[in-house]
Design a protein around this motif. Structure first.
Motif, short mmCIF file in Angstrom:
data_model
loop_
_atom_site.label_atom_id
_atom_site.label_comp_id
_atom_site.label_asym_id
_atom_site.label_seq_id
_atom_site.Cartn_x
_atom_site.Cartn_y
_atom_site.Cartn_z
N ILE A 8 0.83 -1.21 0.00
CA ILE A 8 0.00 0.00 0.00
C ILE A 8 0.86 1.25 0.00
CG2 ILE A 8 -1.72 1.26 1.38
CD1 ILE A 8 -3.00 -1.48 1.85
N GLU A 9 1.83 1.27 0.89
CA GLU A 9 2.71 2.46 0.99
C GLU A 9 3.50 2.67 -0.31
OE1 GLU A 9 6.68 3.31 3.50
OE2 GLU A 9 5.21 1.96 4.43
N PHE A 10 4.13 1.59 -0.82
CA PHE A 10 4.97 1.72 -2.02
C PHE A 10 4.13 2.08 -3.25
CE2 PHE A 10 8.28 -1.36 -0.11
CZ PHE A 10 8.95 -0.30 0.47
N ALA A 11 2.94 1.47 -3.34
CA ALA A 11 2.14 1.68 -4.56
C ALA A 11 1.63 3.12 -4.64
CB ALA A 11 0.99 0.69 -4.60
N HIS A 12 1.18 3.66 -3.51
CA HIS A 12 0.73 5.06 -3.52
C HIS A 12 1.88 5.97 -3.97
CE1 HIS A 12 -3.38 5.21 -2.24
NE2 HIS A 12 -3.16 4.47 -1.17
N ALA A 13 3.06 5.71 -3.42
CA ALA A 13 4.22 6.55 -3.74
C ALA A 13 4.58 6.39 -5.22
CB ALA A 13 5.40 6.14 -2.86
N LYS A 14 4.51 5.16 -5.73
CA LYS A 14 4.87 4.91 -7.14
C LYS A 14 3.90 5.60 -8.09
CE LYS A 14 6.94 1.10 -7.89
NZ LYS A 14 7.30 -0.30 -8.03
N ARG A 15 2.62 5.58 -7.74
CA ARG A 15 1.61 6.23 -8.60
C ARG A 15 1.92 7.72 -8.74
NH1 ARG A 15 -2.96 9.05 -9.01
NH2 ARG A 15 -2.98 9.69 -6.82
N LYS A 16 2.28 8.31 -7.60
CA LYS A 16 2.55 9.76 -7.63
C LYS A 16 3.84 10.04 -8.40
CE LYS A 16 -0.06 11.34 -3.71
NZ LYS A 16 -0.05 10.64 -2.43
N LYS A 17 4.86 9.20 -8.14
CA LYS A 17 6.16 9.43 -8.79
C LYS A 17 6.05 9.32 -10.30
CE LYS A 17 10.82 7.57 -8.83
NZ LYS A 17 11.25 6.23 -9.08
N LYS A 18 5.29 8.34 -10.77
CA LYS A 18 5.18 8.15 -12.23
C LYS A 18 4.10 9.05 -12.82
CE LYS A 18 7.26 3.67 -12.20
NZ LYS A 18 7.98 2.86 -13.14
N ASN A 19 3.35 9.70 -11.94
CA ASN A 19 2.32 10.65 -12.36
C ASN A 19 1.26 10.00 -13.26
OD1 ASN A 19 1.06 13.08 -12.41
ND2 ASN A 19 2.21 13.85 -14.19
N ASN B 70 -4.59 -14.24 -9.65
CA ASN B 70 -3.88 -13.07 -9.16
C ASN B 70 -4.75 -12.35 -8.14
OD1 ASN B 70 -1.87 -11.16 -8.97
ND2 ASN B 70 -1.92 -10.53 -11.10
N GLU B 71 -4.18 -11.37 -7.48
CA GLU B 71 -4.90 -10.54 -6.52
C GLU B 71 -4.51 -9.11 -6.82
OE1 GLU B 71 -4.17 -12.68 -2.77
OE2 GLU B 71 -5.24 -10.98 -1.86
N LEU B 72 -5.46 -8.26 -7.15
CA LEU B 72 -5.12 -6.89 -7.56
C LEU B 72 -5.72 -5.87 -6.61
CD1 LEU B 72 -5.76 -7.07 -11.44
CD2 LEU B 72 -3.64 -7.52 -10.21
N VAL B 73 -4.95 -4.79 -6.38
CA VAL B 73 -5.44 -3.66 -5.59
C VAL B 73 -5.29 -2.42 -6.47
CG1 VAL B 73 -5.24 -2.42 -3.41
CG2 VAL B 73 -4.44 -4.79 -3.56
N LEU B 74 -6.36 -1.62 -6.58
CA LEU B 74 -6.32 -0.42 -7.43
C LEU B 74 -6.01 0.80 -6.58
CD1 LEU B 74 -9.46 -0.95 -9.73
CD2 LEU B 74 -7.19 -1.97 -9.86
N PHE B 75 -5.05 1.58 -7.03
CA PHE B 75 -4.67 2.81 -6.32
C PHE B 75 -4.96 4.00 -7.23
CE2 PHE B 75 -2.32 0.91 -2.82
CZ PHE B 75 -2.08 -0.37 -3.31
N ASP B 76 -5.76 4.94 -6.73
CA ASP B 76 -5.96 6.18 -7.48
C ASP B 76 -5.98 7.34 -6.51
OD1 ASP B 76 -8.47 6.21 -6.35
OD2 ASP B 76 -9.54 5.70 -8.18
N PRO C 3 -2.80 8.24 -13.34
CA PRO C 3 -4.05 8.29 -12.56
C PRO C 3 -4.41 6.99 -11.87
CG PRO C 3 -4.50 8.31 -14.93
CD PRO C 3 -3.02 8.44 -14.78
N LEU C 4 -3.93 5.86 -12.43
CA LEU C 4 -4.31 4.56 -11.84
C LEU C 4 -3.10 3.63 -11.80
CD1 LEU C 4 -6.63 2.70 -10.83
CD2 LEU C 4 -7.01 2.04 -13.21
N LEU C 5 -2.87 3.06 -10.62
CA LEU C 5 -1.79 2.08 -10.50
C LEU C 5 -2.38 0.79 -9.91
CD1 LEU C 5 1.65 2.43 -10.42
CD2 LEU C 5 1.07 1.38 -8.26
N VAL C 6 -2.02 -0.33 -10.49
CA VAL C 6 -2.57 -1.61 -10.06
C VAL C 6 -1.47 -2.36 -9.32
CG1 VAL C 6 -3.69 -3.73 -10.83
CG2 VAL C 6 -3.99 -1.62 -12.14
N GLY C 7 -1.73 -2.67 -8.06
CA GLY C 7 -0.72 -3.39 -7.28
C GLY C 7 -1.05 -4.86 -7.23
N ASN C 8 -0.01 -5.69 -7.31
CA ASN C 8 -0.23 -7.10 -6.95
C ASN C 8 0.90 -7.53 -6.04
OD1 ASN C 8 1.86 -7.92 -8.68
ND2 ASN C 8 0.46 -8.13 -10.39
N LEU C 9 0.61 -8.63 -5.34
CA LEU C 9 1.56 -9.00 -4.30
C LEU C 9 2.74 -9.77 -4.88
CD1 LEU C 9 -0.63 -9.45 -1.16
CD2 LEU C 9 1.30 -7.89 -1.46
#
Ligand code: C5P
Length: 398
Positions: free
Chosen positions: A334-345, A363-369, A347-353
């Motif tokens: 959660i922490e890394f994905a939020h940061a990565k979304r902002k860094k790459k600028n 798979n297991e996906l988490v959407l970060f926006d 709108p949507l980043l999909v995290g998987n474990l």
């Protein structure tokens, strides 16, 4: 099971490709469909109704005057509870009949008698000259105009010994197309560019550094986007997978090649989805010839330089497509994905474990926006891919 609860009327017309339709019937039934086979007289010369009955599990119809149906109107009765009619193989003669509304046997009559909303898909199969004949070209154009879906044909070797357009699509491709016909067209008219698979960073002409990405998630997303009606281009690193039918595929090896294939195309896309597991570094002292085991006298030493970040480069275009990134993390997702979304600028980043999903079918996906994050229910990669496409389509609509 993608076709659970669906009834398919499977029509066979005269052509040697009938032998492949035995396989298609098995695949449709295994995918959950109820298959009602209807054959023309010519089709029964190529494969027997007994075979088709055994494979479909239902009596086969081929006679317009068949009295097995109570009201003796098989052309009406067989289509009223159907979800699609699929004609495979569809001969040049049957294309002519469809284009002109002929009703001179059971299969042609039931096509004309079908409700307007019942999808009709045809898989043409014929000799290359027959396919290129002006009359066939006219009939094909008319059928498209009438809303009939043409599946293929493909080019290649033909049973007659000639080569060219006219081969029927393979049963696996036809199955994909029948499944696609039932998916909502959430991305109709949109262009979608996807990267998938690993990259391969050369050390010398025969060795390199790669990773364990199988490409399955990216390929599933490409298939789901195409099912949703998009025009899809897949830029793929080395994988053992076949591209989904109807998806344009560009093969690359290195991250630099992937970057060079993506960047010139990106501005004309509506959506860019970066699923590839791109190598962060490339070997900067790559050898031009094979490094010999005993030539250096010591262990070879490798130097590295950073690869271009493809996703960040696309997101930084003056008018970028809607960009979606992926992040595989082994911890603190959660922490890394939020940061990565902002860094790459994006709108949507999909995290998987992370690495444990590489090569798996689920798979297991988490959407970060910008609003936070939300998990999708874990599942099969294709099911998840369809969910993700629906999420992207909803965001595009906003
Ligand atoms: O930076 P990281 O590799 O964790 O970011 C992952 C996301 O960025 C993925 O969507 C991946 O496809 C993309 N990426 C890229 N180019 C790179 C590295 C990652 O497009 N050089």
């Amino acid at each position: 099971m993608d076709l659970a609860g669906k009834k398919i009327v499977l029509g066979l017309t005269g052509g040697i490709a009938c032998y492949k339709v035995a396989e298609l019937t098995r695949a449709l039934v295994k995918t959950g469909a109820t298959v009602q086979v209807v054959m023309t007289r010519a089709a029964t010369q190529f494969i027997t109704p007994v075979t088709m009955q055994a494979l479909s599990g239902h009596p086969v119809f081929h006679d317009q005057w068949d009295a097995r149906i109570d009201n003796n109107m098989p052309h009406i009765d067989l289509t009223r509870d159907a979800d699609a009619i699929v004609i495979a193989p569809c001969s040049a003669d049957f294309m002519f009949k469809l284009a002109h509304g002929a009703c001179d046997d059971l299969l042609s009559t039931l096509c004309v008698a079908r409700p307007m909303t019942l999808p009709l898909l045809i898989a043409p199969a014929m000799n290359v000259e027959m396919w290129q004949n002006a009359a066939t070209r006219r009939n094909a154009a008319q059928l498209k105009q009438d809303g009939i879906v043409l599946l293929g044909p493909d080019a290649g070797e033909q049973a007659c010994g000639e080569t060219g357009m006219g081969r029927m699509l393979e049963p696996e491709q036809l199955l994909e197309e029948v499944i696609a016909c039932f998916q909502p067209k959430l991305l109709a008219g949109k262009r979608v560019l996807i990267t998938a698979g690993p990259t391969f960073e050369a050390i010398d002409p025969v060795r390199g550094i790669t990773n364990l990405s199988s490409g399955k998630m990216g390929y599933a997303i490409a298939r789901a986007a195409r099912e949703a009606g998009a025009e899809v281009t897949l830029v793929s690193g080395p994988t053992a997978l076949a591209a989904p039918y109807g998806v344009g595929r560009i093969d690359v090896l290195s991250a630099q090649q992937m970057h060079d294939a993506v960047l010139p195309r990106a501005a004309s896309q509506d959506v860019f989805i970066a699923v590839a597991a791109v190598a962060d570094w490339k070997v900067s002292n790559r050898a031009e010839s094979k490094i010999k085991k005993d030539a250096c006298g010591a262990m070879p030493s490798l130097a590295f330089e950073e690869n271009p970040d493809i996703l960040a480069a696309v997101a930084a275009l003056p008018s970028p497509p809607y960009c979606v990134g992926f992040a595989a993390e082994s911890e603190n997702l959660i922490e890394f994905a939020h940061a990565k979304r902002k860094k790459k600028n994006v709108p949507l980043l999909v995290g998987n474990l992370g690495p444990q999903t590489f090569g798996k079918d689920s798979n297991e996906l988490v959407l970060f926006d910008e609003n936070g994050h939300a998990s999708l229910p874990p599942g099969d990669k294709l099911v998840l891919a369809r969910r993700l496409i629906a999420e992207i389509a909803a965001r595009l609509a906003n």
